[in-house]
Scaffold this motif. Sequence first.
Motif, PDB file in Angstrom:
ATOM      1  N   HIS A 123     -25.482  40.929 -64.262  1.00 32.10           N
ATOM      2  CA  HIS A 123     -24.415  39.942 -64.015  1.00 32.10           C
ATOM      3  C   HIS A 123     -24.432  38.770 -64.999  1.00 32.10           C
ATOM      4  O   HIS A 123     -25.144  38.631 -66.049  1.00 32.10           O
ATOM      5  CB  HIS A 123     -24.943  39.194 -62.673  1.00 32.10           C
ATOM      6  CG  HIS A 123     -26.054  38.466 -62.684  1.00 32.10           C
ATOM      7  ND1 HIS A 123     -27.116  39.098 -62.598  1.00 32.10           N
ATOM      8  CD2 HIS A 123     -26.265  37.068 -62.812  1.00 32.10           C
ATOM      9  CE1 HIS A 123     -28.251  38.234 -62.755  1.00 32.10           C
ATOM     10  NE2 HIS A 123     -27.814  37.000 -62.763  1.00 32.10           N
ATOM     11  N   ASP A 125     -23.979  34.322 -65.316  1.00 27.77           N
ATOM     12  CA  ASP A 125     -24.464  33.519 -64.364  1.00 27.77           C
ATOM     13  C   ASP A 125     -23.195  32.379 -64.194  1.00 27.77           C
ATOM     14  O   ASP A 125     -23.247  31.639 -63.348  1.00 27.77           O
ATOM     15  CB  ASP A 125     -25.588  32.684 -64.913  1.00 27.77           C
ATOM     16  CG  ASP A 125     -26.998  33.223 -64.694  1.00 27.77           C
ATOM     17  OD1 ASP A 125     -26.978  34.067 -63.872  1.00 27.77           O
ATOM     18  OD2 ASP A 125     -27.769  32.656 -65.203  1.00 27.77           O
ATOM     19  N   HIS A 183     -26.963  39.815 -67.817  1.00 24.31           N
ATOM     20  CA  HIS A 183     -28.519  40.078 -67.855  1.00 24.31           C
ATOM     21  C   HIS A 183     -28.777  40.652 -66.566  1.00 24.31           C
ATOM     22  O   HIS A 183     -27.994  40.736 -65.428  1.00 24.31           O
ATOM     23  CB  HIS A 183     -29.189  38.962 -68.031  1.00 24.31           C
ATOM     24  CG  HIS A 183     -28.852  37.787 -67.274  1.00 24.31           C
ATOM     25  ND1 HIS A 183     -27.881  36.995 -67.264  1.00 24.31           N
ATOM     26  CD2 HIS A 183     -29.278  37.215 -66.036  1.00 24.31           C
ATOM     27  CE1 HIS A 183     -27.524  36.194 -66.425  1.00 24.31           C
ATOM     28  NE2 HIS A 183     -28.560  36.076 -65.482  1.00 24.31           N
TER      29      HIS A 183
END
Length: 203
Positions: A123, A125, A183
């Motif tokens: 995903h 952030d 990440h």
Amino acid sequence: MNPNPNQHSTVFQTIADALAGPGWLVIPDFLSRQQVDELRQLAQTRQAEFSRAGVGRAGGFGIRDDIRGDSVLWVDEHDPAMQAANARMAELQQSLNRELYLGLAELEWHFASYPAGAFYQRHLDQHREQDTRVVTVVQYLNAADWQAEDGGQLRIYLDEEQSVDVTPHGGTLVVFLSNRFEHEVLPARRERFSLTGWYRRRS
Ligand code: OGA
Ligand code: MN
């Protein structure tokens, strides 16, 4: 002279340089063993206050084990037990604003606990255009005997071809630009503790 590599000004400068350059950085032993153990014990003492982290927002919010399996406890900026940790993060915020003019206005951060087997799928952030998260900061709170074989690596995707895996050794700090790097958290075979936060600018 024997300069202390963890002296604040030095380590903060290193972080600013990395964010201005590659945009990410890993620093082992950012926290001392004692700080790690105290923070992990604090998290364990407050286990009952953790709640399952959700995905999505408003109407689309939900608990999704297939996307992320952690539980979190948000840090209260006035919590006396977090005074030293909050102060250090405030110092880092000031330092980044001074060096990089990032306009960071606040830090929101939470303890996170991943039970054995839990993970967080790949995903970013910063989810939306108007998202104000600028810098992601993760500090691992695992006990000293955490091994690479225990898993729980943070996999950071640097570009289309390259990724780097960070083993969540207690005391390690990871910093990266929130809108730049996808990440994921790989499953671990034991409970995995961290403090994860985001410096935000004003909306
Ligand atoms: C997150 C996250 C990374 C980690 O909470 O958004 O990606 O290593 N955490 O815990
Ligand atoms: Mn993340």
